[in-house]
Scaffold this motif. Structure first.
Motif, short mmCIF file in Angstrom:
data_model
loop_
_atom_site.label_atom_id
_atom_site.label_comp_id
_atom_site.label_asym_id
_atom_site.label_seq_id
_atom_site.Cartn_x
_atom_site.Cartn_y
_atom_site.Cartn_z
N ARG A 70 169.78 16.95 40.40
CA ARG A 70 168.51 16.19 40.99
C ARG A 70 167.63 16.34 39.61
N GLN B 150 161.34 7.99 50.29
CA GLN B 150 161.83 9.19 49.53
C GLN B 150 160.77 10.11 48.84
N PHE C 173 164.50 14.23 39.86
CA PHE C 173 163.07 14.17 40.25
C PHE C 173 161.74 14.00 40.03
N GLU D 7 172.68 15.44 48.70
CA GLU D 7 171.21 14.88 48.13
C GLU D 7 171.54 13.32 48.76
N CYS E 255 162.63 15.16 51.16
CA CYS E 255 163.60 14.98 50.38
C CYS E 255 164.07 16.17 49.86
N GLY E 256 165.40 16.76 49.26
CA GLY E 256 165.33 17.48 47.70
C GLY E 256 165.61 19.04 48.29
N ARG F 283 165.60 9.19 41.12
CA ARG F 283 166.15 8.93 41.59
C ARG F 283 167.60 9.33 42.51
N ASP G 299 160.11 13.28 47.45
CA ASP G 299 160.82 15.13 47.40
C ASP G 299 159.72 15.55 47.97
N THR G 300 161.12 16.35 48.05
CA THR G 300 159.18 18.89 47.68
C THR G 300 159.61 18.44 46.76
#
Lengths: 418, 170
Positions: free
Chosen positions: A381, B16, A383, A218, B66-67, A275, B18-19
């Motif tokens: 994660r 950032q 996200f 990460e 990222c990711g 994040r 991310d995918t």
């Protein structure tokens, strides 16, 4: 010239006497791993026009991401993989019963110190817990490796992280890696290798080293390596003959960055949405209401993780407003947890136990979040949209913090010693 | 390689990306560009997929991609019609995946700062020259090492390996 562990492994696997950061080399990996996305690798492998894989004994395929199949599409992909492994005589195929790919790799003797291992999963960096250099690649790239047995790699610079001192009670390797993420940021180790040193690291068992190497990805890390020592040897004793060759860094090896951390000052940490490097001490997130708690994943689904969480939950009840999902990392961990009475504690507290696999971590199935819901997870994660709705939020913590939150229904301001 | 310039309207995003937001896992049971295209960047900008036209250009900040290692991410971007991605930096696996599937990527921090959302931009992938047709400015993206340029020139890794294996057989 003095070299880091990554440089030595890459030199060995590329047949060079020595290699230097920045150099592009062609290396021959010791093992390669693919999970459910082997379906896509197979498609590209066919497109390349190869008939036989380079070495069926070096290919390991565990199914874990969407198990049992959550959709017809996945079922078709799984079927194609089962047919392919038969056709190519790939014996190291682990069907849906076995667990999370990285755990399966480490547990079943597929990772040896000093090896170079590639996987079509970003968290392949985990195998650094056994002093291997391992990293994630894409599906097309894996197809080319299956066809040729080779890959181009850039020799990375190495960051040296030294951690000394004893954790306070209730502080775990997960808190350390979250703290490091906050400090180095999500791009802090992009394209680089990390080596971990210090008295704290020496005292962390392979399970916790796994957590560190897993989440180093990460920070963008290409490799994350804990050097071989007595703890590594002890873990491997029952799993393989000691005929491996670990590499140690030279004392005067060149590092691009050095960080020294005092573990005794660390407190439990939380990564806030959306994040991974949005990390704060637990206190700063205290009081946030939680709808779902997930304990498990390749980051924190091992026996000590489950044991610590179950100890917090013993003789207590999960809040009526929380759904607690527990996912053992593998079948072997599941069996061990049953034998140790850990699963009983979870069930009595009101947890739902899911089969070993990735489950809700990537938002594929088994615990998708609705808009406005919040989840505290021991996964890697947070996200936006990662676990379902884009209007849901995911917080990341250690199993101890997660179990405490499951009881009180909100992020706690401290953890009770267990 | 076909020396064709890329020209399109810019969709600009931050750091950032991310995918998981490029293509959420809920759509990743498919690898087909046409299935993935309509969900590309959905969780970051729900209007992207409907507004993007063939040839348009994505511009973003640091650590793009990222990711997760999911290759569906660059496939979705290409499938949606975007001709290339210009960023300050790319995450490691996304960088490799893009080159391997033949999606042009350009590392050009100054260009990112000099380009606004909605600008018309022209890119020469052969030279790495980026020109802002809406405003002022022309920039040079970092060049690729020759080994990687060879993969790009073959249109991606499948073509490159086919060529290499073909050579080896002769």
């Amino acid at each position: 010239m003095p070299h880091t562990i990554a440089e030595k492994i890459l030199a060995f696997r590329s047949g060079a006497r020595e290699v230097f950061p920045g150099e592009l080399i062609t290396a021959r990996p010791d093992k390669v791993m693919s999970h459910d996305n082997a379906g896509l690798v197979i498609k590209h492998f066919r497109a390349i026009g190869s008939e036989k894989v380079f070495d069926p004994a070096k290919i390991i395929i565990p199914l874990d991401h969407r198990v049992p199949a959550e959709s017809e599409r996945t079922a078709i992909a799984h079927k194609s993989i089962r047919e392919f492994v038969k056709e190519q005589n790939i014996e190291n195929f682990y069907d849906i019963r076995e667990g999370i790919c990285h755990q399966v790799m480490v547990e079943n003797g597929h990772v040896r110190p000093g090896e170079l291992i590639l996987g079509t999963d970003s968290h392949t960096t985990s195998y650094g817990c056994l002093a291997a250099a391992s990293t994630g690649i894409g599906a097309t790239e894996m197809a080319a490796v299956w066809a040729t047995g080779e890959i181009w790699l850039r020799v990375p610079e190495t960051i040296r992280i030294e951690v000394n001192g004893q954790f306070k009670p209730g502080v775990t390797p997960k808190d350390l890696i979250l703290y490091l993420l906050g400090r180095l940021t999500a791009r802090g180790a992009d394209y680089k290798a990390i080596e971990f040193y210090g008295t704290t690291i020496e005292n962390i068992p392979v399970s916790g080293r796994f957590t560190l190497c897993n989440m180093s990805m990460e920070m963008g890390a290409k490799f994350a390596i804990v050097p071989f020592d007595g703890e590594t040897r002890k873990y491997l004793e029952s799993r393989m003959k000691e005929d491996y060759t670990p590499f140690a860094a030279d004392p005067d090896a060149e590092y691009t960055e050095r960080h020294i951390i005092d573990a005794s000052e660390l407190t439990p940490q939380i990564a806030k949405p959306h994040r991974v490097d949005n990390v704060v001490p637990l206190k700063e997130a205290a009081g946030i209401r939680i709808d779902q708690v997930v304990i498990g994943s390749c980051t924190n689904g091992r026996i000590d993780d489950l044991e610590q969480a179950a100890a917090v939950l013993e003789n207590k009840q999960v809040s009526r407003s929380v759904r607690l999902l527990v996912i053992p990392g593998s079948r072997s961990i599941y069996i061990q947890a049953i034998k140790l009475g850990i699963m009983e504690k979870f069930l009595e507290a009101g947890a739902v136990i899911l089969n070993p696999g990735c489950g809700p971590c990537l938002g594929a199935h088994q615990g998708i979040l609705a808009p406005g819901e919040r989840c505290l997870a021991t996964t890697n994660r947070n996200f936006k949209g990662r676990m379902g709705s884009t209007e849901a939020e995911v917080y990341l913590s250690s199993p101890i913090v997660a179990a405490t939150a499951a009881i009180i229904g909100e992020i706690p301001d401290r953890v009770t010693e267990s | 390689m076909e020396n064709k310039k890329l020209k399109g309207t810019v969709f600009k995003y931050g750091d950032q990306v991310d995918t998981d937001v490029i293509i959420p896992a809920r759509y990743c049971t498919s690898y087909h560009p046409e299935d993935l295209a309509s969900h590309c960047l959905e969780d970051l900008d729900s209007t992207f997929a409907s507004r993007v036209k063939q040839g348009d250009i994505i511009v973003a900040g640091d650590n793009f991609g990222c990711g997760s290692s999911r290759e569906n991410a660059p496939i979705a971007i290409r499938g949606a019609g975007a001709s290339c991605v210009i960023a300050k930096s790319f995450a490691r696996i996304f960088y490799r995946n893009s080159i391997n599937i033949g999606l042009p990527i350009l590392i050009a921090p100054d260009a990112v700062d000099g380009i606004e959302d909605g600008d018309e931009v022209e890119v020469d992938p052969a030279t790495g020259t980026i020109t802002n047709l809406s405003g002022h400015g022309s920039w040079q993206a970092s060049s690729f090492p020759p080994e990687i340029q060879e993969i790009i020139d073959a249109g991606g890794l499948v073509g490159y390996v086919r060529k290499k294996l073909g050579k080896m057989k002769v």
